[in-house]
Design a protein around this motif. Sequence first.
Motif, PDB file in Angstrom:
ATOM      1  N   GLY A 109       0.845  -1.181   0.000  1.00 48.72           N
ATOM      2  CA  GLY A 109       0.000   0.000   0.000  1.00 48.72           C
ATOM      3  C   GLY A 109       0.881   1.230   0.000  1.00 48.72           C
ATOM      4  O   GLY A 109       2.081   1.149   0.239  1.00 48.72           O
ATOM      5  N   LEU A 110       0.284   2.352  -0.319  1.00 44.70           N
ATOM      6  CA  LEU A 110       1.033   3.593  -0.228  1.00 44.70           C
ATOM      7  C   LEU A 110       0.163   4.646   0.422  1.00 44.70           C
ATOM      8  O   LEU A 110      -1.055   4.648   0.261  1.00 44.70           O
ATOM      9  N   THR A 111       0.808   5.485   1.196  1.00 47.61           N
ATOM     10  CA  THR A 111       0.126   6.544   1.920  1.00 47.61           C
ATOM     11  C   THR A 111       0.829   7.861   1.638  1.00 47.61           C
ATOM     12  O   THR A 111       2.059   7.929   1.664  1.00 47.61           O
ATOM     13  N   ILE A 112       0.024   8.867   1.368  1.00 48.49           N
ATOM     14  CA  ILE A 112       0.533  10.212   1.110  1.00 48.49           C
ATOM     15  C   ILE A 112      -0.024  11.122   2.192  1.00 48.49           C
ATOM     16  O   ILE A 112      -1.237  11.146   2.422  1.00 48.49           O
ATOM     17  N   THR A 113       0.858  11.830   2.863  1.00 47.00           N
ATOM     18  CA  THR A 113       0.413  12.798   3.861  1.00 47.00           C
ATOM     19  C   THR A 113       1.018  14.157   3.523  1.00 47.00           C
ATOM     20  O   THR A 113       2.222  14.268   3.333  1.00 47.00           O
ATOM     21  N   ALA A 114       0.149  15.127   3.418  1.00 49.41           N
ATOM     22  CA  ALA A 114       0.572  16.497   3.140  1.00 49.41           C
ATOM     23  C   ALA A 114       0.104  17.370   4.289  1.00 49.41           C
ATOM     24  O   ALA A 114      -0.943  17.099   4.884  1.00 49.41           O
ATOM     25  N   PRO A 115       0.853  18.401   4.621  1.00 49.02           N
ATOM     26  CA  PRO A 115       0.454  19.287   5.725  1.00 49.02           C
ATOM     27  C   PRO A 115      -0.953  19.842   5.519  1.00 49.02           C
ATOM     28  O   PRO A 115      -1.297  20.299   4.431  1.00 49.02           O
ATOM     29  N   GLY A 116      -1.763  19.742   6.545  1.00 51.55           N
ATOM     30  CA  GLY A 116      -3.103  20.299   6.506  1.00 51.55           C
ATOM     31  C   GLY A 116      -4.116  19.526   5.690  1.00 51.55           C
ATOM     32  O   GLY A 116      -5.208  20.010   5.445  1.00 51.55           O
ATOM     33  N   ALA A 117      -3.755  18.328   5.236  1.00 50.41           N
ATOM     34  CA  ALA A 117      -4.671  17.533   4.415  1.00 50.41           C
ATOM     35  C   ALA A 117      -4.814  16.138   5.022  1.00 50.41           C
ATOM     36  O   ALA A 117      -3.870  15.634   5.643  1.00 50.41           O
ATOM     37  N   PRO A 118      -5.972  15.512   4.831  1.00 47.92           N
ATOM     38  CA  PRO A 118      -6.120  14.148   5.341  1.00 47.92           C
ATOM     39  C   PRO A 118      -5.233  13.189   4.544  1.00 47.92           C
ATOM     40  O   PRO A 118      -4.923  13.458   3.377  1.00 47.92           O
ATOM     41  N   PRO A 119      -4.815  12.084   5.149  1.00 48.54           N
ATOM     42  CA  PRO A 119      -3.987  11.127   4.414  1.00 48.54           C
ATOM     43  C   PRO A 119      -4.760  10.519   3.247  1.00 48.54           C
ATOM     44  O   PRO A 119      -5.968  10.330   3.318  1.00 48.54           O
ATOM     45  N   ARG A 120      -4.011  10.253   2.166  1.00 52.72           N
ATOM     46  CA  ARG A 120      -4.589   9.620   0.980  1.00 52.72           C
ATOM     47  C   ARG A 120      -3.696   8.468   0.567  1.00 52.72           C
ATOM     48  O   ARG A 120      -2.552   8.377   0.991  1.00 52.72           O
ATOM     49  N   GLY A 121      -4.209   7.603  -0.269  1.00 46.63           N
ATOM     50  CA  GLY A 121      -3.390   6.512  -0.771  1.00 46.63           C
ATOM     51  C   GLY A 121      -4.201   5.377  -1.337  1.00 46.63           C
ATOM     52  O   GLY A 121      -5.352   5.566  -1.750  1.00 46.63           O
ATOM     53  N   MET A 122      -3.597   4.195  -1.312  1.00 45.29           N
ATOM     54  CA  MET A 122      -4.225   2.973  -1.813  1.00 45.29           C
ATOM     55  C   MET A 122      -3.690   1.786  -1.021  1.00 45.29           C
ATOM     56  O   MET A 122      -2.502   1.715  -0.752  1.00 45.29           O
ATOM     57  N   ASP A 123      -4.583   0.893  -0.668  1.00 44.47           N
ATOM     58  CA  ASP A 123      -4.184  -0.363  -0.028  1.00 44.47           C
ATOM     59  C   ASP A 123      -5.286  -1.388  -0.242  1.00 44.47           C
ATOM     60  O   ASP A 123      -6.346  -1.251   0.344  1.00 44.47           O
ATOM     61  N   PRO A 124      -5.055  -2.352  -1.101  1.00 40.05           N
ATOM     62  CA  PRO A 124      -3.812  -2.630  -1.802  1.00 40.05           C
ATOM     63  C   PRO A 124      -3.631  -1.708  -3.006  1.00 40.05           C
ATOM     64  O   PRO A 124      -4.594  -1.236  -3.581  1.00 40.05           O
ATOM     65  N   ALA A 125      -2.380  -1.490  -3.355  1.00 41.42           N
ATOM     66  CA  ALA A 125      -2.031  -0.702  -4.530  1.00 41.42           C
ATOM     67  C   ALA A 125      -1.734  -1.664  -5.682  1.00 41.42           C
ATOM     68  O   ALA A 125      -1.301  -2.791  -5.457  1.00 41.42           O
ATOM     69  N   PRO A 126      -1.963  -1.233  -6.918  1.00 43.69           N
ATOM     70  CA  PRO A 126      -1.741  -2.118  -8.065  1.00 43.69           C
ATOM     71  C   PRO A 126      -0.262  -2.252  -8.420  1.00 43.69           C
ATOM     72  O   PRO A 126       0.550  -1.388  -8.091  1.00 43.69           O
ATOM     73  N   GLY A 127       0.073  -3.323  -9.093  1.00 38.83           N
ATOM     74  CA  GLY A 127       1.421  -3.497  -9.621  1.00 38.83           C
ATOM     75  C   GLY A 127       2.428  -3.993  -8.618  1.00 38.83           C
ATOM     76  O   GLY A 127       3.592  -3.602  -8.661  1.00 38.83           O
ATOM     77  N   TYR A 128       1.987  -4.886  -7.690  1.00 39.73           N
ATOM     78  CA  TYR A 128       2.937  -5.438  -6.720  1.00 39.73           C
ATOM     79  C   TYR A 128       4.054  -6.177  -7.451  1.00 39.73           C
ATOM     80  O   TYR A 128       3.848  -6.807  -8.480  1.00 39.73           O
ATOM     81  N   ASP A 129       5.242  -6.117  -6.893  1.00 41.36           N
ATOM     82  CA  ASP A 129       6.378  -6.881  -7.399  1.00 41.36           C
ATOM     83  C   ASP A 129       7.361  -7.064  -6.253  1.00 41.36           C
ATOM     84  O   ASP A 129       7.574  -6.134  -5.472  1.00 41.36           O
ATOM     85  N   ASP A 130       7.939  -8.257  -6.151  1.00 41.11           N
ATOM     86  CA  ASP A 130       8.913  -8.510  -5.082  1.00 41.11           C
ATOM     87  C   ASP A 130      10.119  -7.582  -5.173  1.00 41.11           C
ATOM     88  O   ASP A 130      10.683  -7.197  -4.160  1.00 41.11           O
TER      89      ASP A 130
END
Length: 179
Positions: A14-35
Motif C-alpha cells: 500500500g502507499l500513503t501520502i500525507t501532506a500538511p493540513g490535508a487528510p492522508p490519501r493513498g491505496m491499499d492494496p495498490a496495483p502493480g505489486y512486485d517482489d
Amino acid sequence: MDVVFTRTGERRYGLTITAPGAPPRGMDPAPGYDDHIPHDLVHYIVEAELKLSAGLYGRAAKGGGSFLLLGDVPGRRERSRKQRRLKKREAHLREKDHAGSADMARSEHLAAVCDLAWRRRRLSRGERPPWVTEPEISEEDRPAVERVLARLDEVAPLWNALDVGGSLAFTWPSAHPVR
C-alpha cells in the motif's frame, strides 16, 4: 509531502501520502505489486529523480492526484465533499498539464520504459525468448533513463529486503528514502 510505501502482505503493498493540513490519501492494496520493486515506486522514482512536478506525485503534492482518502473523515457527507474537491482539483491540474509540460504523459512513458529496462538489466535469467525485445529508448530519453536506473538500483534492494509491515518513506520531491 511524505510518501510511504508499505509491504502490507506477502504479495501486497500500500502507499500513503500525507501532506500538511490535508487528510492522508493513498491505496491499499495498490496495483502493480512486485517482489523487486512495485510499479508505483518506479513511478515515484521517475518523477522525483527527473523533477516532474505535474506527474502523479507532483499533482498529489498540489492537492490533486487519483489517491483516495484514507482514515476517518467524520460523516459521509464530509467525506464525499472532500473527495469531490480532490477530483475537481485533479481535473484542473490535468487540464493545466495537458496545456503545458505534459509531465504525466512523460512520467507514464518513462515509468514503463525504466521498469522494463531495469528488469532486463538486473533480473534477466538466461536467454530471452525471441519475441521479447529491449525497450525502445530514444537518444533524448537515454540520460534520464540512466539516472532513473541508477536510483532504482539503490532503492530496489531496500524494498526487496522489507518484511511484511516494513516501509520505505520519501519526502517529495526527493528520490532518496528517509532513513
